[in-house]
Design a protein around this motif. Structure first.
Motif, PDB file in Angstrom:
ATOM      1  N   LEU A   1       0.857  -1.183   0.000  1.00 11.38           N
ATOM      2  CA  LEU A   1       0.000   0.000   0.000  1.00 11.38           C
ATOM      3  C   LEU A   1       0.890   1.229   0.000  1.00 11.38           C
ATOM      4  O   LEU A   1       1.769   1.371   0.849  1.00 11.38           O
ATOM      5  CB  LEU A   1      -0.905  -0.008   1.232  1.00 11.38           C
ATOM      6  CG  LEU A   1      -1.740   1.254   1.479  1.00 11.38           C
ATOM      7  CD1 LEU A   1      -2.731   1.496   0.351  1.00 11.38           C
ATOM      8  CD2 LEU A   1      -2.461   1.162   2.824  1.00 11.38           C
ATOM      9  N   MET A   2       0.659   2.129  -0.969  1.00  8.07           N
ATOM     10  CA  MET A   2       1.443   3.352  -1.093  1.00  8.07           C
ATOM     11  C   MET A   2       0.502   4.535  -1.196  1.00  8.07           C
ATOM     12  O   MET A   2      -0.613   4.415  -1.705  1.00  8.07           O
ATOM     13  CB  MET A   2       2.337   3.289  -2.343  1.00  8.07           C
ATOM     14  CG  MET A   2       3.215   2.057  -2.387  1.00  8.07           C
ATOM     15  SD  MET A   2       4.121   1.925  -3.932  1.00  8.07           S
ATOM     16  CE  MET A   2       4.688   0.228  -3.790  1.00  8.07           C
ATOM     17  N   SER A   3       0.941   5.670  -0.721  1.00  6.96           N
ATOM     18  CA  SER A   3       0.099   6.857  -0.763  1.00  6.96           C
ATOM     19  C   SER A   3       0.934   8.090  -1.058  1.00  6.96           C
ATOM     20  O   SER A   3       2.119   8.160  -0.744  1.00  6.96           O
ATOM     21  CB  SER A   3      -0.657   7.038   0.558  1.00  6.96           C
ATOM     22  OG  SER A   3       0.248   7.249   1.615  1.00  6.96           O
TER      23      SER A   3
ATOM     24  N   ARG B   1     -13.833  -0.861   2.120  1.00 13.78           N
ATOM     25  CA  ARG B   1     -14.155  -1.147   0.724  1.00 13.78           C
ATOM     26  C   ARG B   1     -13.611  -2.529   0.365  1.00 13.78           C
ATOM     27  O   ARG B   1     -12.490  -2.880   0.749  1.00 13.78           O
ATOM     28  CB  ARG B   1     -13.562  -0.082  -0.213  1.00 13.78           C
ATOM     29  CG  ARG B   1     -14.040   1.322   0.094  1.00 13.78           C
ATOM     30  CD  ARG B   1     -13.365   2.349  -0.806  1.00 13.78           C
ATOM     31  NE  ARG B   1     -13.780   2.197  -2.191  1.00 13.78           N
ATOM     32  CZ  ARG B   1     -13.207   2.858  -3.203  1.00 13.78           C
ATOM     33  NH1 ARG B   1     -12.180   3.685  -2.966  1.00 13.78           N
ATOM     34  NH2 ARG B   1     -13.629   2.694  -4.429  1.00 13.78           N
ATOM     35  N   ASP B   2     -14.417  -3.285  -0.357  1.00 15.89           N
ATOM     36  CA  ASP B   2     -14.082  -4.662  -0.731  1.00 15.89           C
ATOM     37  C   ASP B   2     -13.724  -4.682  -2.217  1.00 15.89           C
ATOM     38  O   ASP B   2     -14.530  -4.278  -3.065  1.00 15.89           O
ATOM     39  CB  ASP B   2     -15.278  -5.569  -0.440  1.00 15.89           C
ATOM     40  CG  ASP B   2     -14.931  -7.049  -0.521  1.00 15.89           C
ATOM     41  OD1 ASP B   2     -13.780  -7.366  -0.874  1.00 15.89           O
ATOM     42  OD2 ASP B   2     -15.804  -7.876  -0.231  1.00 15.89           O
ATOM     43  N   PHE B   3     -12.506  -5.166  -2.540  1.00 18.46           N
ATOM     44  CA  PHE B   3     -12.037  -5.211  -3.921  1.00 18.46           C
ATOM     45  C   PHE B   3     -11.759  -6.652  -4.327  1.00 18.46           C
ATOM     46  O   PHE B   3     -11.356  -7.484  -3.503  1.00 18.46           O
ATOM     47  CB  PHE B   3     -10.738  -4.414  -4.097  1.00 18.46           C
ATOM     48  CG  PHE B   3     -10.886  -2.923  -3.927  1.00 18.46           C
ATOM     49  CD1 PHE B   3     -11.140  -2.115  -5.016  1.00 18.46           C
ATOM     50  CD2 PHE B   3     -10.754  -2.330  -2.680  1.00 18.46           C
ATOM     51  CE1 PHE B   3     -11.261  -0.743  -4.877  1.00 18.46           C
ATOM     52  CE2 PHE B   3     -10.875  -0.969  -2.515  1.00 18.46           C
ATOM     53  CZ  PHE B   3     -11.129  -0.166  -3.615  1.00 18.46           C
TER      54      PHE B   3
ATOM     55  N   LEU C   1      -9.231  -0.070   4.431  1.00 14.35           N
ATOM     56  CA  LEU C   1      -9.765   0.755   5.512  1.00 14.35           C
ATOM     57  C   LEU C   1      -9.326   2.190   5.307  1.00 14.35           C
ATOM     58  O   LEU C   1      -8.135   2.471   5.143  1.00 14.35           O
ATOM     59  CB  LEU C   1      -9.271   0.253   6.870  1.00 14.35           C
ATOM     60  CG  LEU C   1      -9.606   1.123   8.091  1.00 14.35           C
ATOM     61  CD1 LEU C   1     -11.114   1.162   8.318  1.00 14.35           C
ATOM     62  CD2 LEU C   1      -8.879   0.606   9.327  1.00 14.35           C
ATOM     63  N   GLY C   2     -10.296   3.128   5.289  1.00 20.35           N
ATOM     64  CA  GLY C   2      -9.992   4.541   5.143  1.00 20.35           C
ATOM     65  C   GLY C   2      -9.860   5.237   6.487  1.00 20.35           C
ATOM     66  O   GLY C   2     -10.288   4.718   7.525  1.00 20.35           O
ATOM     67  N   ALA C   3      -9.279   6.417   6.467  1.00 17.79           N
ATOM     68  CA  ALA C   3      -9.114   7.183   7.700  1.00 17.79           C
ATOM     69  C   ALA C   3     -10.452   7.573   8.306  1.00 17.79           C
ATOM     70  O   ALA C   3     -10.543   7.835   9.514  1.00 17.79           O
ATOM     71  CB  ALA C   3      -8.283   8.430   7.421  1.00 17.79           C
ATOM     72  N   ASP C   4     -11.516   7.604   7.491  1.00 18.07           N
ATOM     73  CA  ASP C   4     -12.856   7.931   7.985  1.00 18.07           C
ATOM     74  C   ASP C   4     -13.643   6.676   8.341  1.00 18.07           C
ATOM     75  O   ASP C   4     -14.873   6.721   8.434  1.00 18.07           O
ATOM     76  CB  ASP C   4     -13.618   8.738   6.935  1.00 18.07           C
ATOM     77  CG  ASP C   4     -13.728   8.002   5.600  1.00 18.07           C
ATOM     78  OD1 ASP C   4     -13.131   6.906   5.476  1.00 18.07           O
ATOM     79  OD2 ASP C   4     -14.403   8.520   4.693  1.00 18.07           O
TER      80      ASP C   4
ATOM     81  N   GLU D   1      -6.104   9.760  -0.736  1.00 17.87           N
ATOM     82  CA  GLU D   1      -4.942   9.609   0.142  1.00 17.87           C
ATOM     83  C   GLU D   1      -5.311   9.102   1.528  1.00 17.87           C
ATOM     84  O   GLU D   1      -4.441   8.914   2.379  1.00 17.87           O
ATOM     85  CB  GLU D   1      -4.220  10.963   0.276  1.00 17.87           C
ATOM     86  CG  GLU D   1      -4.920  12.005   1.132  1.00 17.87           C
ATOM     87  CD  GLU D   1      -6.065  12.708   0.413  1.00 17.87           C
ATOM     88  OE1 GLU D   1      -6.671  13.599   1.011  1.00 17.87           O
ATOM     89  OE2 GLU D   1      -6.344  12.350  -0.744  1.00 17.87           O
ATOM     90  N   ASP D   2      -6.615   8.848   1.781  1.00 17.26           N
ATOM     91  CA  ASP D   2      -7.069   8.505   3.125  1.00 17.26           C
ATOM     92  C   ASP D   2      -7.059   7.014   3.423  1.00 17.26           C
ATOM     93  O   ASP D   2      -7.468   6.599   4.506  1.00 17.26           O
ATOM     94  CB  ASP D   2      -8.478   9.050   3.357  1.00 17.26           C
ATOM     95  CG  ASP D   2      -9.501   8.462   2.393  1.00 17.26           C
ATOM     96  OD1 ASP D   2      -9.078   7.955   1.336  1.00 17.26           O
ATOM     97  OD2 ASP D   2     -10.704   8.502   2.696  1.00 17.26           O
TER      98      ASP D   2
END
Length: 236
Positions: free
Chosen positions: A127-129, A212-214, A205-208, A187-188
């Motif tokens: 995971l990169m941001s 989300r399932d991919f 998992l987002g910061a909020d 970016e979250d």
């Protein structure tokens, strides 16, 4: 009843070994299939810890490691990243040949976490941001034995031609068979996890607190024979 419960808790919490590090330790993982050996990523070194041996016999190599991931399907392979965001390299190590990495891969932006696919041999992800996006890169790697044999042949050819080997270059592919990019939002995105049984399924998992399932489809590279109806795939 309470005394029996306390006895059980005392057994569960029994300490089997203790190590005092002279540097900060950021990550730790057991070697899959081995109840005695763990790998630790520290501020100045990568260490192999064998709980059957005393602390002064810890094997280590000088390289800073903040993130590490043991391959669950290839128990002597570990992927690491230094945690230095100016360092673009992910390094693949073989615990049996611990003097230097056996492979290099290139990160495209800040690395947050790395993980091996638990049900698809040879697939490593990271995971990169950046300031505007989050992505997960997926690399397909050969086994360490296949790669070392290939590199031995390449180094011999380069030596005969007086050419040095560039392990990673500017491509994200590095020493991988292929690399795939997966956009997972802004970016979250702060974390992700492979499904333990469904190949290619990833939860982010987002910061909020958004989940989300991919489902990732790793297409295979095909090579068609010019002399017959044969097709060879580089995928697993």
């Amino acid at each position: 009843g309470d005394s029996k419960l306390k006895d059980k808790i005392a057994v569960v919490n029994k300490e089997t070994q203790s190590y005092v590090q002279e540097e900060s330790c950021y990550s730790l993982s057991w070697v899959y299939g081995n109840s005695d050996i763990a790998v630790a990523g520290c501020s100045r070194s990568l260490r192999i810890l064998d709980i059957r041996k005393p602390q002064d016999e810890v094997y280590k190599i000088k390289t800073p490691v903040q993130l590490l991931a043991m391959d669950p399907l290839f128990e002597t392979r570990v992927a690491t990243h230094s945690g230095d965001q100016t360092d673009p390299s992910l390094r693949i190590w073989d615990l049996r040949k611990f003097s230097q990495p056996v492979m290099h891969l290139n990160a495209l932006s800040q690395v947050r976490s790395i993980s091996w696919a638990p049900s698809r041999p040879g697939v490593l992800s990271a995971l990169m941001s950046s300031s505007s996006e989050s992505i997960i890169l997926h690399w397909l790697l050969r086994s360490n034995e296949e790669f070392l044999e290939l590199m031995g042949q390449e180094e011999l050819a380069n030596a005969n031609a007086s050419r040095p080997r560039n392990p990673s270059g500017s491509s994200a592919q590095g020493d991988a068979l292929w690399v795939r990019r997966m956009d997972v939002g802004g970016e979250d995105v702060v974390s992700y996890s492979w499904h333990p049984h469904h190949p290619g399924r990833i939860l982010t998992l987002g910061a909020d607190d958004t989940h989300r399932d991919f489902l990732v489809h790793h297409s295979a590279s095909l090579s068609f024979s010019p002399n017959g109806p044969l097709v060879m795939s580089s995928d697993h």
